[in-house]
Design an enzyme around this catalytic site. Structure first.
Site, PDB file in Angstrom:
ATOM      1  N   CYS A 182     -10.072   1.630 -40.028  1.00 12.98           N
ATOM      2  CA  CYS A 182      -8.629   1.761 -39.748  1.00 12.98           C
ATOM      3  C   CYS A 182      -8.298   3.246 -39.793  1.00 12.98           C
ATOM      4  CB  CYS A 182      -7.795   0.975 -40.761  1.00 12.98           C
ATOM      5  SG  CYS A 182      -8.231  -0.762 -40.914  1.00 12.98           S
ATOM      6  N   ALA A 183      -8.719   3.974 -38.779  1.00 14.05           N
ATOM      7  CA  ALA A 183      -8.741   5.437 -38.834  1.00 14.05           C
ATOM      8  C   ALA A 183      -7.358   6.072 -38.849  1.00 14.05           C
ATOM      9  CB  ALA A 183      -9.555   5.988 -37.663  1.00 14.05           C
ATOM     10  N   GLY A 184      -6.368   5.438 -38.212  1.00 16.33           N
ATOM     11  CA  GLY A 184      -5.051   6.053 -38.142  1.00 16.33           C
ATOM     12  C   GLY A 184      -5.119   7.409 -37.463  1.00 16.33           C
TER      13      GLY A 184
ATOM     14  N   GLY B 169      -6.589   9.912 -38.719  1.00 15.55           N
ATOM     15  CA  GLY B 169      -7.919  10.486 -38.909  1.00 15.55           C
ATOM     16  C   GLY B 169      -8.163  11.390 -40.091  1.00 15.55           C
ATOM     17  N   GLY B 170      -7.293  11.421 -41.078  1.00 17.08           N
ATOM     18  CA  GLY B 170      -7.526  12.291 -42.229  1.00 17.08           C
ATOM     19  C   GLY B 170      -8.838  11.998 -42.923  1.00 17.08           C
ATOM     20  N   LYS B 171      -9.119  10.724 -43.164  1.00 14.81           N
ATOM     21  CA  LYS B 171     -10.360  10.354 -43.841  1.00 14.81           C
ATOM     22  C   LYS B 171     -11.543  10.446 -42.883  1.00 14.81           C
ATOM     23  CE  LYS B 171      -7.743   7.351 -46.891  1.00 14.81           C
ATOM     24  NZ  LYS B 171      -6.485   7.532 -46.102  1.00 14.81           N
TER      25      LYS B 171
ATOM     26  N   ASP C 274      -9.148   2.164 -34.341  1.00 13.59           N
ATOM     27  CA  ASP C 274      -7.757   1.876 -34.659  1.00 13.59           C
ATOM     28  C   ASP C 274      -7.152   1.077 -33.519  1.00 13.59           C
ATOM     29  OD1 ASP C 274      -5.858   2.988 -37.016  1.00 13.59           O
ATOM     30  OD2 ASP C 274      -4.659   2.531 -35.251  1.00 13.59           O
TER      31      ASP C 274
ATOM     32  N   ASP D 128      -9.611   1.588 -44.853  1.00 16.23           N
ATOM     33  CA  ASP D 128      -8.344   2.022 -45.454  1.00 16.23           C
ATOM     34  C   ASP D 128      -7.282   1.097 -44.874  1.00 16.23           C
ATOM     35  OD1 ASP D 128      -6.321   3.339 -46.724  1.00 16.23           O
ATOM     36  OD2 ASP D 128      -6.331   5.083 -45.406  1.00 16.23           O
TER      37      ASP D 128
ATOM     38  N   CYS E 266      -3.237   2.342 -50.264  1.00 12.56           N
ATOM     39  CA  CYS E 266      -2.379   3.253 -51.018  1.00 12.56           C
ATOM     40  C   CYS E 266      -1.288   2.404 -51.682  1.00 12.56           C
ATOM     41  CB  CYS E 266      -1.801   4.356 -50.145  1.00 12.56           C
ATOM     42  SG  CYS E 266      -1.077   3.791 -48.595  1.00 12.56           S
TER      43      CYS E 266
END
Length: 445
Positions: free
Chosen positions: A235-237, A239-241, A259, A306, A359
């Protein structure tokens, strides 16, 4: 607060308190549409709006809001100036009348200790009910709620393929007299003093740093990714992680960023370009059962999930989330979390690692999802996050084998993570039988 700032604050609150859109989007839209607001104006307005959203249950109680009568934004603002900013009657903005000032005097005499728990903790009743149902005490609920009233610090992650932490700290000090301290747990993190516009500095523009909470950085350590591996950020969103994993892999191997949102993946592109990574393969998927996922089944060394969640762990940054979520929306998320974890697990090869993260601090989104998954997937075992982090030379206080961070204890967002490893069913059964025999021996002794 000037009349112009006050007027803008009321306008934004009237829109934000409808909770039809994220508060930061409402604030940004207002600023775009009102170019006459200067930098200082915007800082004061944004600080006021977000502080009011953090304290909203307290402000509503002080202003006499109830199911029968909703307090106006003007009344909420009066409560904010009186009890949060601690202004005396003479210091109140001129917009408030003599009648308002009388009410302010009455508000000063109201004792929050006499208020219901949700008011004292500044969280909605649905969240109190959820936490009580999960076995948390009133003291624990109050501690979490009060911790979420504090603004979050600004953490950045140094891109290890481009720079070292000490060099970036020195660069920020020289470029803008920005003071930083190394984060206590993450080996790549810097905690920035104040809230400077990091995105305007050369080290950000050239990809040496990314804004990322320290708790999020620790998920990378738990993944244990190495050079040359096959890895998926499920679930990259934005891409921070993904960028963290790519740097940990030292720009080798193959890293898939999945994503369902084309917009979020589009936001990854400029970050990816700055990072200097070439091992990332962004992939738009239709759902967690997309054919692209099936083709990679059993091939991944590491899969990070995530998961979409309530975001309750980020209330310091996104205080309106507690009002935009509900018990029913969390229940819907639980269904999605189960489905995503089950699908992501198919990608993991024998001996590979599956990291489930949110989170959130709600057990229903965290421990409950993982326990349920393990009960139906005997080929996965839970690893102890304390042991994994100790191997990475990270000393951190955790209450059990899960990673559950809290702002009051760790000064991070309230991140959760569980690390699972795929083993053969036969090996899992043998290990379970061995553990049972050991337990029986202990009882016999």
């Amino acid at each position: 607060m000037t009349p112009k700032q006050l007027s803008a604050t009321l306008d934004i609150l009237n829109s934000a308190l409808g909770f039809n859109a994220p508060a930061d989007a409402v604030v940004s839209r207002h600023f775009r549409e009102n170019k006459d607001l200067g930098h200082k104006d915007r800082a004061v307005i944004a600080e006021t709006v977000f502080s009011m959203l953090r304290h909203l249950p307290q402000l509503e109680w002080l202003a006499g809001s109830s199911e029968a009568r909703l307090a106006s934004t003007r009344e909420l603002l009066l409560a904010y100036f009186t009890r949060i900013k601690h202004l005396n009657v003479r210091e109140l903005p001129a917009v408030f009348t003599d009648e308002d000032k009388e009410r302010a005097g009455a508000m000063k005499g109201m004792a929050l200790r006499d208020a219901p728990l949700n008011v004292r903790a500044a969280i909605p009743q649905w969240l109190v009910d959820a936490m009580l149902a999960e076995g948390q005490t009133e003291e624990q609920i109050l501690a979490m709620g009060l911790a979420m009233l504090q603004p979050a610090p600004l953490d950045v992650r140094v891109n290890s393929i481009k720079a070292k932490r000490e060099a970036v700290a020195a660069e920020l000090k020289a470029a803008g007299d920005i003071n930083t301290t190394p984060t206590p747990y993450s080996p790549w993190g810097l905690r920035v003093e104040g809230k400077p516009a990091i995105n305007k500095y050369k080290c950000f523009i050239e990809g040496r740093v990314e804004v990322q909470d320290e708790g999020s950085q620790l998920l990378g350590l738990l993944s244990g990714v190495k050079r040359g591996q096959m890895v998926t950020d499920f679930c990259a969103g934005a891409g921070g992680k993904t960028l963290l994993l790519g740097a940990m892999m030292q720009n080798t191997g193959r890293l898939y960023a999945f994503d369902v949102s084309e917009k979020r993946l589009a936001n990854l592109k400029p970050r990816l370009a700055r990072s200097g990574l070439s091992n990332v393969n962004p992939q738009l998927i239709a759902s967690e059962t997309d054919q692209k996922i099936k083709r990679l089944a059993g091939k991944m060394d590491v899969v990070l999930v995530d998961s979409p969640c309530s975001g309750m762990g980020t209330l310091r940054r996104n205080p309106d989330l507690k009002m935009r979520q509900s018990a029913s929306s969390v229940a819907e998320l639980n269904e999605k979390q189960r489905a995503i974890l089950k699908s992501a697990a198919r990608l993991v090869k024998n001996g590979g690692r599956l990291v489930y993260a949110t989170c959130s601090f709600l057990h229903s989104e965290n421990q409950a999802i993982v326990r349920e998954f393990l009960a139906t997937h005997p080929d996965f075992q839970l690893l102890d996050a304390r042991e994994l982090l100790a191997k990475e030379r990270v000393e951190i206080a955790l209450s059990d084998e899960f990673l559950q961070l809290t702002p009051q204890q760790h000064q991070t967002d309230a991140f959760f993570a569980a690390v699972l490893q795929r083993v053969s069913v036969e090996k899992a059964k043998a290990q379970e039988e061995s553990a049972m025999l050991s337990a029986e021996d202990e009882v016999a002794e």
